[in-house]
Design a protein around this motif. Structure first.
Motif, PDB file in Angstrom:
ATOM      1  N   LEU A 320      41.860  55.824  46.895  1.00 30.88           N
ATOM      2  CA  LEU A 320      40.918  55.414  45.853  1.00 30.88           C
ATOM      3  C   LEU A 320      41.474  54.237  45.049  1.00 30.88           C
ATOM      4  CD1 LEU A 320      38.517  55.925  43.788  1.00 30.88           C
ATOM      5  CD2 LEU A 320      40.062  57.525  42.662  1.00 30.88           C
ATOM      6  N   MET A 321      42.737  54.326  44.653  1.00 30.53           N
ATOM      7  CA  MET A 321      43.365  53.258  43.873  1.00 30.53           C
ATOM      8  C   MET A 321      43.494  51.974  44.692  1.00 30.53           C
ATOM      9  SD  MET A 321      43.722  54.581  40.942  1.00 30.53           S
ATOM     10  CE  MET A 321      44.672  53.296  40.139  1.00 30.53           C
ATOM     11  N   SER A 322      43.764  52.113  45.979  1.00 29.76           N
ATOM     12  CA  SER A 322      43.882  50.935  46.846  1.00 29.76           C
ATOM     13  C   SER A 322      42.539  50.222  46.974  1.00 29.76           C
ATOM     14  CB  SER A 322      44.398  51.338  48.229  1.00 29.76           C
ATOM     15  OG  SER A 322      45.699  51.893  48.150  1.00 29.76           O
ATOM     16  N   ILE A 323      41.460  51.005  47.110  1.00 26.57           N
ATOM     17  CA  ILE A 323      40.122  50.419  47.189  1.00 26.57           C
ATOM     18  C   ILE A 323      39.792  49.673  45.898  1.00 26.57           C
ATOM     19  CG2 ILE A 323      37.649  50.955  47.292  1.00 26.57           C
ATOM     20  CD1 ILE A 323      38.377  53.277  49.178  1.00 26.57           C
ATOM     21  N   ALA A 324      40.102  50.300  44.752  1.00 18.93           N
ATOM     22  CA  ALA A 324      39.854  49.653  43.463  1.00 18.93           C
ATOM     23  C   ALA A 324      40.641  48.348  43.352  1.00 18.93           C
ATOM     24  CB  ALA A 324      40.232  50.599  42.320  1.00 18.93           C
ATOM     25  N   SER A 325      41.841  48.344  43.913  1.00 17.61           N
ATOM     26  CA  SER A 325      42.667  47.131  43.877  1.00 17.61           C
ATOM     27  C   SER A 325      42.037  46.013  44.696  1.00 17.61           C
ATOM     28  CB  SER A 325      44.068  47.434  44.415  1.00 17.61           C
ATOM     29  OG  SER A 325      44.712  48.435  43.661  1.00 17.61           O
ATOM     30  N   VAL A 326      41.583  46.337  45.889  1.00 23.54           N
ATOM     31  CA  VAL A 326      41.033  45.320  46.791  1.00 23.54           C
ATOM     32  C   VAL A 326      39.764  44.705  46.218  1.00 23.54           C
ATOM     33  CG1 VAL A 326      39.985  44.914  49.060  1.00 23.54           C
ATOM     34  CG2 VAL A 326      42.063  46.281  48.877  1.00 23.54           C
ATOM     35  N   THR A 327      38.888  45.520  45.634  1.00 27.83           N
ATOM     36  CA  THR A 327      37.640  44.970  45.088  1.00 27.83           C
ATOM     37  C   THR A 327      37.916  43.980  43.960  1.00 27.83           C
ATOM     38  OG1 THR A 327      37.378  46.848  43.560  1.00 27.83           O
ATOM     39  CG2 THR A 327      36.279  47.005  45.704  1.00 27.83           C
ATOM     40  N   SER A 328      39.062  44.123  43.305  1.00 23.34           N
ATOM     41  CA  SER A 328      39.432  43.174  42.244  1.00 23.34           C
ATOM     42  C   SER A 328      40.160  41.956  42.789  1.00 23.34           C
ATOM     43  CB  SER A 328      40.321  43.877  41.203  1.00 23.34           C
ATOM     44  OG  SER A 328      39.589  44.847  40.496  1.00 23.34           O
ATOM     45  N   THR A 329      41.035  42.145  43.778  1.00 25.90           N
ATOM     46  CA  THR A 329      41.795  40.997  44.298  1.00 25.90           C
ATOM     47  C   THR A 329      40.884  39.993  45.006  1.00 25.90           C
ATOM     48  OG1 THR A 329      42.361  42.216  46.330  1.00 25.90           O
ATOM     49  CG2 THR A 329      43.975  42.258  44.531  1.00 25.90           C
ATOM     50  N   ILE A 330      39.817  40.471  45.640  1.00 29.36           N
ATOM     51  CA  ILE A 330      38.944  39.521  46.338  1.00 29.36           C
ATOM     52  C   ILE A 330      38.217  38.614  45.346  1.00 29.36           C
ATOM     53  CG2 ILE A 330      38.660  40.896  48.440  1.00 29.36           C
ATOM     54  CD1 ILE A 330      35.995  41.860  47.457  1.00 29.36           C
ATOM     55  N   SER A 331      37.867  39.136  44.172  1.00 26.02           N
ATOM     56  CA  SER A 331      37.179  38.291  43.188  1.00 26.02           C
ATOM     57  C   SER A 331      38.130  37.261  42.597  1.00 26.02           C
ATOM     58  CB  SER A 331      36.577  39.159  42.074  1.00 26.02           C
ATOM     59  OG  SER A 331      37.587  39.844  41.364  1.00 26.02           O
ATOM     60  N   SER A 332      39.374  37.660  42.329  1.00 30.48           N
ATOM     61  CA  SER A 332      40.348  36.706  41.782  1.00 30.48           C
ATOM     62  C   SER A 332      40.692  35.622  42.795  1.00 30.48           C
ATOM     63  CB  SER A 332      41.627  37.445  41.360  1.00 30.48           C
ATOM     64  OG  SER A 332      41.353  38.356  40.321  1.00 30.48           O
ATOM     65  N   THR A 333      40.732  35.979  44.076  1.00 30.47           N
ATOM     66  CA  THR A 333      41.039  35.003  45.116  1.00 30.47           C
ATOM     67  C   THR A 333      39.903  34.002  45.293  1.00 30.47           C
ATOM     68  OG1 THR A 333      42.332  36.689  46.277  1.00 30.47           O
ATOM     69  CG2 THR A 333      41.763  34.712  47.527  1.00 30.47           C
ATOM     70  N   GLU A 334      38.679  34.455  45.124  1.00 26.08           N
ATOM     71  CA  GLU A 334      37.523  33.589  45.345  1.00 26.08           C
ATOM     72  C   GLU A 334      37.473  32.431  44.342  1.00 26.08           C
ATOM     73  OE1 GLU A 334      34.057  32.065  47.063  1.00 26.08           O
ATOM     74  OE2 GLU A 334      35.590  33.459  47.815  1.00 26.08           O
ATOM     75  N   ILE A 335      38.046  32.618  43.159  1.00 27.59           N
ATOM     76  CA  ILE A 335      37.986  31.562  42.138  1.00 27.59           C
ATOM     77  C   ILE A 335      38.694  30.294  42.602  1.00 27.59           C
ATOM     78  CG2 ILE A 335      38.523  30.948  39.751  1.00 27.59           C
ATOM     79  CD1 ILE A 335      38.490  33.988  39.142  1.00 27.59           C
ATOM     80  N   PRO A 336      39.998  30.339  42.941  1.00 31.28           N
ATOM     81  CA  PRO A 336      40.646  29.105  43.416  1.00 31.28           C
ATOM     82  C   PRO A 336      40.142  28.638  44.772  1.00 31.28           C
ATOM     83  CG  PRO A 336      42.174  30.960  43.543  1.00 31.28           C
ATOM     84  CD  PRO A 336      40.977  31.436  42.788  1.00 31.28           C
ATOM     85  N   VAL A 337      39.727  29.573  45.638  1.00 28.14           N
ATOM     86  CA  VAL A 337      39.200  29.173  46.945  1.00 28.14           C
ATOM     87  C   VAL A 337      37.921  28.359  46.763  1.00 28.14           C
ATOM     88  CG1 VAL A 337      38.117  30.017  49.073  1.00 28.14           C
ATOM     89  CG2 VAL A 337      40.260  31.035  48.287  1.00 28.14           C
TER      90      VAL A 337
END
Length: 440
Positions: A320-337
């Motif tokens: 559960l915690m890993s899923i919550a982490s991934v949903t946040s990391t993808i949004s932060s990555t999309e900003i500079p990309v």
């Protein structure tokens, strides 16, 4: 140019993706900890009020900036400040870009911990005791294994774009997160000590509601839990179709994010009391032992005390915690990309790998200087940059941006009063959050 941009294909996809960006460790880790430390039910009541008074306008403001510009945060803020000082707007956009990279750098380390802890019960189940100890260890080697794994997992989603990557995986991961969360709440509720935790969490002590520390803590948590201040919501707002009903979508995102935070409290706070019932030291002088280390100290002890079933509960929790982490990391990555693709003409593939390499280099620097740098980076970002950027967004929409800004034109009725609220009240509330968090 705008019509060639990738974007969300459905309202549900956007809501799940934007809520996924907000739903992260701040909700499932930070919110219950704050609630347990600040009066339980009293904190919950004030948190709901603050979500409505501060976080909703902040979320709308950031989404609105991106939606109107149909571009990345640097371009969006440059356009908003075009008539006054475009360099200031662009500079704030670059600061948000830097904040996103720094956030992603330390967040990927913590997300790696979640991944390691989700594998630890499996290693014990199959008798790999040495591997189990390694996965639980706080070692540099473990960080250098699992941080890049989390970065690669994130990159694999970003490479596919908004529709096929972010939206598709948000549709898969968010329902899974909710199901796991509800299943864990149902199980914890059956254990001795849980009822005391539910009572502490759900029944407010009204004498604590006016405690200034509690109020400011709730304001800070409401703002941070919605992932505001680095441009995540701005870039997601830019991927919406121009004719979307933004106020309604804002309400949907905030409701889902707040709902997950509420459910996380229903899981973590009773689990804390169950652990206490089982002899684990949880509170000391009225405060949680370890606070930030709660997930890696108190809860694993609780899972171990459950016997064989504890392996599966621990596995489910850290997945559960890993899923919550991934949903946040993808949004932060999309900003500079998105910035590299739109402002520098890079292909998404090259931009994704470049950002991943930069983030890994910053993460590596944090890992090898962990003792002093990790805490410093988190403090600078969460206590200074996020509230200041939130304040900047309010000032931008309320006072600086004129042409094309419906909230600064001669709007009528509810739009008029909301515009005045954003101009006058929200900056004062946001300044209060910053001053208390920065100088406490």
């Amino acid at each position: 140019m705008a019509q060639l941009r990738d974007g969300f294909q459905s309202r549900l996809g956007f809501v799940l993706a934007a809520a996924g960006a907000a739903v992260g460790l701040g909700n499932i880790w930070g919110f219950p900890t704050q609630a347990a430390n600040h009066g339980g039910g009293a904190f919950l009541l004030v948190y709901f009020i603050v979500i409505f008074l501060l976080a909703l306008p902040a979320l709308y403001t950031e989404l609105y900036l991106g939606h109107q510009a149909q571009s990345n945060p640097v371009n969006a803020l440059r356009q908003a400040w075009k008539e006054k000082a475009p360099k200031i707007g662009a500079g704030a956009g670059y600061l948000g870009l830097l904040g996103a990279i720094i956030m992603l750098s330390f967040y990927s380390i913590v997300a790696g911990w979640m991944l390691a802890f989700s594998l630890e019960p499996l290693s014990r189940l199959f008798g790999f005791e040495q591997a189990s100890e390694f996965l639980k260890s706080d070692s540099t080697l473990r960080n250098f294994i699992f941080t890049p794994l989390m970065l690669l997992l994130t990159a694999s989603i970003i490479l596919k774009g908004v529709k096929s990557g972010i939206e598709t995986w948000s549709r898969r991961l968010m329902p899974m997160l909710l199901l796991l969360l509800i299943a864990l709440i149902a199980y914890i509720a059956t254990l001795d000590g849980a009822s005391e935790g539910f009572s502490a969490y759900l029944v407010p002590d009204f004498s604590k509601v006016t405690d200034p520390d509690l109020v400011i803590a709730a304001m800070g948590q409401a703002f941070f839990s919605l992932s505001l201040g680095v441009g995540c919501m701005m870039i997601y707002g830019s991927y919406l179709k121009p004719n979307e009903n933004l106020p309604k979508l804002t309400l949907s995102v905030a409701a889902l994010d707040t709902g997950v935070a509420f459910l996380a409290g229903l899981l973590i706070v009773p689990a804390i009391f169950v652990a206490q019932h089982n002899g684990v030291e949880v509170f000391q002088d009225g405060k949680l032992v370890g606070e930030g280390r709660l997930i890696f100290a108190v809860l694993p002890e609780l899972f171990s005390s459950m016997g064989a079933i504890g392996l599966w509960v621990g596995l489910t929790f850290f997945v559960l915690m890993s899923i919550a982490s991934v949903t946040s990391t993808i949004s932060s990555t999309e900003i500079p990309v998105s910035f590299l693709v739109e402002s520098h003409g890079m292909q998404r593939k090259g931009a994704t790998w470049l950002v991943t390499a930069i983030v890994f280099s910053v993460s590596s620097t944090i890992i090898v200087n962990f003792e002093w740098l990790f805490g410093l980076v988190i403090t600078l970002l969460t206590q200074y940059q996020l509230p200041l950027m939130g304040l900047f967004y309010f000032v931008t929409v309320g006072w600086i941006w004129k042409r094309g800004n419906q909230l600064s034109l001669e709007c009528k009725g509810a739009h008029y009063w909301f515009a005045q609220y954003v101009r006058f009240v929200c900056p004062i509330l946001m300044t209060a959050v910053f001053l208390n968090v920065a100088f406490k």
